[in-house]
Design an enzyme around this catalytic site. Structure first.
Site: not given
Length: 286
Positions: A199-201
């Site tokens: 996951f990331c922003t």
């Protein structure tokens, strides 16, 4: 937006005209990206800049041969006008955005820049349009990362992770996204778990990160569709596995679970070197 930078000192912008969607927070902040072939991306800059200036928005938009990536802020009609201009190009018709609201403008200026990549990984041949991990909706994310056989990877930088992350998440301990491939190679050599949840922003880094993982021989690679921002929007706090705030690359500094700006309130010491001095001093004076 540029990933590793010193955030500018907040400047005394007044609030923009109120809009019906959120009268207490009249500034709409929209984050968007789309991987699409834009061979003529250089020619797109001037018309886009003109529309954005006329619409009164601020923020940062990157154009490259692989697509578009940006975060802009303004009143609702102004932001809608810029997004409509982008979507009028058939190649960008599927462009979606993630919206949140702020009580004041989080950007000092408008920038439309030409780049080699819309998110800089620095590895040739990585194309999420051809190869990418499996998308997982926010509603299904909790079940995936609760599986003990799944390794959860936070692809963001260490100072971002200091603000908040998901339970059980592994940090690559990077300062820029371009350092991520080296960490991946080290994990491959260690023979770590083959089922990954990443996951990331907002999702864009995971598009390239999962493509890289698959090329490096990892078998099952999943990523959070729309990133943390989409999760915070869709999953109620009482059901959430997210802990803390989510760092963003503008003067909001971070957003909480309701996507409300923190403006750097209670920023972790690990992030102080990338924050404006007045934000750090304000916290130190508490």
């Amino acid at each position: 937006m540029t990933e590793q930078r010193i955030l500018p000192k907040p400047c005394p912008h007044g609030s923009l005209p109120p809009m019906s969607q959120s009268p207490e927070a009249p500034v709409r902040v929209s984050a968007f990206y789309l991987f699409a072939p834009l061979e003529d991306f250089e020619a797109l800059r001037a018309p886009l800049l003109a529309v954005a200036q006329e619409a009164g928005v601020r923020g940062s938009i990157l154009l490259a041969g692989e697509g578009v990536n940006g975060t802009i802020a303004g009143d609702a009609p102004g932001v809608a006008r810029v997004l409509a201009h982008l979507r009028a190009d058939p190649r960008l018709a599927d462009l979606s955005d993630k919206a949140s609201f702020a009580e004041k403008m989080p950007f000092r200026r408008l920038k439309v820049r030409l780049k080699r990549e819309i998110v800089s990984l620095g590895v040739e041949g990585i194309d999420p349009r051809r190869t990418v991990g499996n998308y997982v909706s926010p509603e299904d994310w909790n079940a995936l990362i609760s599986d003990p056989d799944v390794t959860v990877i936070d692809t963001r930088n260490d100072y971002e992770i200091a603000f908040g992350t998901f339970e059980r998440a592994v940090s690559p301990q990077t300062r820029t996204f371009r350092a991520f491939p080296e960490w991946v190679r080290g994990e491959r050599e260690k023979g770590r778990a083959r089922k990954l949840a990443m996951f990331c922003t907002g999702g864009i880094r995971c598009e390239k990160a999962t493509a890289l993982m698959l090329r490096e021989g990892f078998d099952e690679v999943y990523h959070l569709d729309g990133g943390i921002l989409n999760y915070l929007e869709k999953v109620p706090r009482e059901e959430s596995l997210w802990k803390g705030d989510c760092f963003v690359f503008d003067e909001r500094v971070a957003v909480d679970h309701e996507l409300s700006p923190t403006w750097g309130r209670d920023a972790p010491p690990e992030a102080h070197e990338v924050l404006p001095k007045d934000v750090v001093d304000r916290d130190a004076a508490k």
